[in-house]
Design a protein around this motif. Sequence first.
Motif, short mmCIF file in Angstrom:
data_model
loop_
_atom_site.label_atom_id
_atom_site.label_comp_id
_atom_site.label_asym_id
_atom_site.label_seq_id
_atom_site.Cartn_x
_atom_site.Cartn_y
_atom_site.Cartn_z
N LEU A 102 0.82 -1.22 0.00
CA LEU A 102 0.00 0.00 0.00
C LEU A 102 0.85 1.26 0.00
CD1 LEU A 102 -2.84 -1.18 2.40
CD2 LEU A 102 -3.01 -0.78 -0.06
N HIS A 103 1.99 1.24 0.70
CA HIS A 103 2.89 2.40 0.66
C HIS A 103 3.41 2.62 -0.77
CE1 HIS A 103 3.62 4.27 4.56
NE2 HIS A 103 3.41 3.09 5.12
N LEU A 104 3.76 1.53 -1.44
CA LEU A 104 4.23 1.65 -2.82
C LEU A 104 3.14 2.24 -3.71
CD1 LEU A 104 6.34 1.12 -5.00
CD2 LEU A 104 5.47 -1.22 -5.17
N TYR A 105 1.92 1.75 -3.53
CA TYR A 105 0.83 2.24 -4.37
C TYR A 105 0.51 3.70 -4.05
CZ TYR A 105 -3.19 1.70 -7.41
OH TYR A 105 -4.08 1.83 -8.47
N ALA A 106 0.61 4.08 -2.78
CA ALA A 106 0.37 5.48 -2.40
C ALA A 106 1.41 6.40 -3.05
CB ALA A 106 0.41 5.63 -0.88
N ARG A 107 2.66 5.92 -3.14
CA ARG A 107 3.69 6.73 -3.80
C ARG A 107 3.43 6.82 -5.30
NH1 ARG A 107 7.10 4.04 -0.07
NH2 ARG A 107 7.89 2.62 -1.66
N LEU A 108 2.99 5.71 -5.91
CA LEU A 108 2.66 5.74 -7.33
C LEU A 108 1.52 6.72 -7.61
CD1 LEU A 108 2.83 1.92 -8.22
CD2 LEU A 108 4.40 3.72 -8.97
N ARG A 109 0.60 6.85 -6.66
CA ARG A 109 -0.51 7.80 -6.78
C ARG A 109 -0.10 9.23 -6.39
NH1 ARG A 109 -5.19 7.01 -9.68
NH2 ARG A 109 -5.89 4.85 -9.53
N ARG A 110 1.16 9.37 -5.94
CA ARG A 110 1.71 10.67 -5.56
C ARG A 110 0.86 11.35 -4.48
NH1 ARG A 110 3.57 13.10 -11.49
NH2 ARG A 110 4.96 11.36 -12.02
N LEU A 111 0.46 10.56 -3.50
CA LEU A 111 -0.37 11.10 -2.43
C LEU A 111 0.48 11.85 -1.41
CD1 LEU A 111 -2.70 8.03 -1.74
CD2 LEU A 111 -3.13 9.99 -3.22
N LYS A 112 -0.04 12.97 -0.93
CA LYS A 112 0.59 13.65 0.19
C LYS A 112 0.28 12.85 1.45
CE LYS A 112 0.18 18.30 -1.80
NZ LYS A 112 -0.39 19.66 -1.63
N HIS A 113 1.26 12.83 2.37
CA HIS A 113 1.11 12.09 3.62
C HIS A 113 0.69 10.64 3.35
CE1 HIS A 113 1.31 16.10 5.27
NE2 HIS A 113 0.17 16.44 4.67
N PRO A 114 1.49 9.88 2.58
CA PRO A 114 1.09 8.51 2.20
C PRO A 114 0.85 7.60 3.40
CG PRO A 114 3.40 8.90 1.69
CD PRO A 114 2.80 10.23 2.01
N GLY A 115 1.63 7.78 4.45
CA GLY A 115 1.46 6.93 5.62
C GLY A 115 0.07 7.04 6.22
N ARG A 116 -0.46 8.27 6.25
CA ARG A 116 -1.80 8.50 6.79
C ARG A 116 -2.85 7.77 5.95
NH1 ARG A 116 -3.23 14.58 6.85
NH2 ARG A 116 -1.30 14.58 8.07
N HIS A 117 -2.70 7.86 4.62
CA HIS A 117 -3.64 7.18 3.72
C HIS A 117 -3.56 5.66 3.91
CE1 HIS A 117 -5.05 10.54 1.19
NE2 HIS A 117 -3.85 11.07 1.43
N VAL A 118 -2.34 5.15 4.05
CA VAL A 118 -2.16 3.70 4.18
C VAL A 118 -2.82 3.18 5.46
CG1 VAL A 118 -0.44 1.89 4.60
CG2 VAL A 118 -0.07 3.58 2.78
N GLU A 119 -2.55 3.85 6.58
CA GLU A 119 -3.11 3.35 7.84
C GLU A 119 -4.63 3.48 7.86
OE1 GLU A 119 -1.26 1.61 9.88
OE2 GLU A 119 0.36 2.05 8.47
N ASP A 120 -5.14 4.52 7.25
CA ASP A 120 -6.59 4.70 7.20
C ASP A 120 -7.26 3.58 6.40
OD1 ASP A 120 -9.13 6.28 7.48
OD2 ASP A 120 -8.93 6.37 5.31
N ILE A 121 -6.69 3.26 5.25
CA ILE A 121 -7.34 2.25 4.40
C ILE A 121 -7.14 0.85 4.97
CG2 ILE A 121 -5.48 1.67 2.76
CD1 ILE A 121 -9.18 2.44 1.93
N ILE A 122 -6.04 0.60 5.66
CA ILE A 122 -5.85 -0.69 6.33
C ILE A 122 -6.96 -0.90 7.36
CG2 ILE A 122 -4.40 -1.84 8.08
CD1 ILE A 122 -1.96 -0.94 6.49
N GLU A 123 -7.27 0.14 8.11
CA GLU A 123 -8.34 0.03 9.11
C GLU A 123 -9.70 -0.14 8.46
OE1 GLU A 123 -10.22 2.57 12.85
OE2 GLU A 123 -8.34 3.19 11.92
N ARG A 124 -9.98 0.62 7.41
CA ARG A 124 -11.30 0.58 6.76
C ARG A 124 -11.56 -0.77 6.11
NH1 ARG A 124 -11.77 5.55 2.85
NH2 ARG A 124 -13.92 4.85 2.66
N LEU A 125 -10.53 -1.42 5.59
CA LEU A 125 -10.69 -2.71 4.92
C LEU A 125 -10.41 -3.90 5.84
CD1 LEU A 125 -11.60 -3.11 1.93
CD2 LEU A 125 -10.78 -0.82 2.44
N ALA A 126 -10.34 -3.64 7.15
CA ALA A 126 -10.15 -4.70 8.16
C ALA A 126 -8.90 -5.53 7.87
CB ALA A 126 -11.38 -5.59 8.23
#
Length: 306
Positions: A102-126
């Motif tokens: 997910l970190h790799l994919y967040a970087r490919l998407r050029r997301l700001k604050h990728p770690g925040r996005h990763v942890e959020d989606i990990i929680e949402r998708l159980a």
Amino acid sequence: MGSAEVPVIEVTGLTKRYPGTLAVDDVDLSVHAGQIYALLGLNGAGKTTLIRMLLGMIAPASGSARLLGADVTTGPRSAWARTGYLVEAPAAYPELTVRENLHLYARLRRLKHPGRHVEDIIERLALTTYAGRRARTLSMGNLQRLALAKALIHTPDLLILDEPVNGLDPAGVVEIRTLLTGLAREHGTTVLISSHLLAEVARLGGRIGILHQGRLLAEHDADSLDQHRRRHLNVSTRDDTTADRVLRDHGYHPGPGLLLADERALTRPEEVATILVEAGVPPTELRLVEEDLETYFLRIVGAGDA
């Protein structure tokens, strides 16, 4: 977000041919902002081919497709930054963990604050329990969750999902259904999914398009689907021959086995019972039977073969 007037997905005359096969046959459809649209069809119906054309993965033989106002083949690529997708089998780097994928994919998407996005989606998708596991060790269901997490990580305006609940257990199916309906209702996310599970897509709400042998046979709003399912009154007596004659004398049209599909019989079955009792052939069974969803689907598909 797409405007309410301009469809988020607009397909006109989309057709795809392979040698000896017409995979998608002159399909028209439109999906508006915040709507859930389910493409329903058996395996081989053309669902994945249609989705691959929508995503620009394969070129159509004819017709056009627009996503978020942009032509799929000639328009600007900006629409892809607002689109999340899952097509066919879920894919992941097998030696990387769930979190690393997910970190790799967040970087490919050029997301700001990728770690925040990763942890959020990990929680949402159980996926919290599996975040440190390598992708190759995951069950099919959790691989599917990981693929959905990748599709959702950038909070897209449009989600295109090919069989998104494949491999999930019943609890997982409910979780994904709740997630998708919540995204559409609360965030205005537009969702196009494909599935072969009529009962499941009916629970999603929105609109259902029935695809068979590459053709779009019918479209229904999920909440009005019941109006299109056949119903009949199942009548049994000790003398069905006499009962048949009596019912015809009263303007009914019994089918084989004293099945009544007349609207009058369906809405007022007690009148049928009264007529038969007064004629001396009281019913031993009087039961309203409604076509189940799977039978309805197979009937519509059969009509497409005719």
